[in-house]
Design an enzyme around this catalytic site. Sequence first.
Site, mmCIF file in Angstrom:
data_model
loop_
_atom_site.group_PDB
_atom_site.id
_atom_site.type_symbol
_atom_site.label_atom_id
_atom_site.label_comp_id
_atom_site.label_asym_id
_atom_site.label_seq_id
_atom_site.Cartn_x
_atom_site.Cartn_y
_atom_site.Cartn_z
ATOM 1 N N THR A 339 -60.385 -53.282 2.194
ATOM 2 C CA THR A 339 -60.720 -54.746 1.767
ATOM 3 C C THR A 339 -61.681 -55.430 3.034
ATOM 4 O O THR A 339 -61.686 -54.869 4.010
ATOM 5 C CB THR A 339 -59.464 -55.394 1.503
ATOM 6 N N SER A 365 -60.130 -63.072 7.586
ATOM 7 C CA SER A 365 -61.211 -62.849 6.601
ATOM 8 C C SER A 365 -62.323 -62.369 7.185
ATOM 9 O O SER A 365 -63.036 -63.107 8.156
ATOM 10 C CB SER A 365 -61.449 -64.193 5.747
ATOM 11 N N ARG A 366 -62.979 -61.255 6.820
ATOM 12 C CA ARG A 366 -64.211 -60.713 7.620
ATOM 13 C C ARG A 366 -65.356 -61.348 7.059
ATOM 14 O O ARG A 366 -66.612 -61.059 7.667
ATOM 15 C CB ARG A 366 -64.295 -59.178 7.427
ATOM 16 N N VAL A 367 -65.384 -62.163 6.052
ATOM 17 C CA VAL A 367 -66.605 -62.731 5.564
ATOM 18 C C VAL A 367 -66.847 -64.031 6.327
ATOM 19 O O VAL A 367 -67.882 -64.690 6.698
ATOM 20 C CB VAL A 367 -66.447 -63.070 4.093
#
Length: 502
Positions: A339, A365-367
Amino acid sequence: MEKINSMEISSLIKAQIEAYSKELETDEIGRVISVGDGIALIHGLDNAMSGELLSFPGGVFGMALNLEKNSVGAILLNDTKSIKEGDTVKTTKKILEVPVGEELIGRVINPLGAPLDSMGPIKAKKTRPIENKATGVTDREGVNTPLQTGIKIVDALVPIGRGQRELIIGDRQTGKTSLVVDTILNQKGKNVICIYVAIGQKESTVASVIDTFKKYGAMDYTIVVAANASDPTPLQYIAPYSGAAIGEEFMFNSKDVLVIYDDLSKHAVSYRELSLLLRRPPGREAYPGDIFYLHSRLLERAAKLNKALGGGSMTALPIIETQAGDFSAYIPTNVISITDGQIYLQSNLFHSGIRPAVAPGPSVSRVGGAAQIEAIKKICGTLRIDLASYQELEAFTQFGSDLDEATTKKLERGRKSIELLIQPVHEPMEVEKQVLSIYALTKGYLDDIKVEDVLRFEKGLHAYFESDKLGKEILAGIIKTKKVPDKEQMDTVITAFKKSFV
């Protein structure tokens, strides 16, 4: 009697010969050698495909899972009691499919597309294979549009974008399902189709979730795919793939989709059970070697398509249940690596009344900012650091009572931050109101407000902005431009409200 010309006869015979087509229909037939626990071993299906739908007597269907030298191992998808040794089995030359399309919206179905809601048959015009190759990198674009959850701490610290895969992880009874249900409720009027896939849940739990959707009008844009704990294990195994196939149909038609998998821990257990019955070699924690592939091929199907393919998106929120907070276990680490980040819910926060019980440290959150509107991104700059430093200070101050003024102020700000981020269940908040709350916190307007009055202050602040002329303009401006409102105007309205706050 007229004489028939021999030339006419020969031309008639030639025409009939040309029109004649000899079509042979062949069926590949095998026989059941053993059956039990929802698994059938079949001999004679030499050309069966992996994932192919197999037809058993009495309208029973199965899916080919193990293709071995002398037999095919199949999982039985409906009535397993009627199948016995020696029964004939036919291949269908079709991969297992599920009905898809707008006809499913507002319905509760099982993973095969059969209705569970007593609203009559589903008249879907299309079907899709439940297994599908994930969209390639060149057909995607970067995640750049927020998917607002309506939950302050998530939208501020762990933002989710359309097309992202964000894991919800935590022990049982920490509010994981409540978080995703509130996210679905917040999609009302936002042109997002939601799919809630319940895997191995109690029927009463699923019924409660459906009642919540109906109460808040969420079934108007939601599809529920349910494979309950009482359903056969094979249905629990195919449930998330069915949900993904239904979502892909909307995504490839330029729509935005949110898919919830609740939960993949039970999905992994169902696959382990099937694998052991099919005599696949067990590995770590008795899971078969391809357990990573099980979830990676599912979650990779979530994507944000590029403009050439219509720009649709499918966002996946899988849920994983941990044991005693151990997210270094086999299945949690597998899904974390697949994920784009995780929202970690801690049981000690939950039991101390902090709900949603999101732990800011391990939640990422990598976004990141690409999934936030500019207003939230700019005013939340120091919030994560403030919360992290507060938790460290709070742990440290347990060993002593003499604190300097700066430390006391930091602790007080931290307590108020925690209090402000508490949110009642099933009450998602619009993003423009989140901007007001976090602005008031980070600019120090709550510094002289008692901790127990923080949520009352927030509620009053929102009501004041909605009734005040300038306040209404500020809210409309945030909705329209997505930018931070004029500081002077914000300060004017908040100061005016604060004077009236008692």
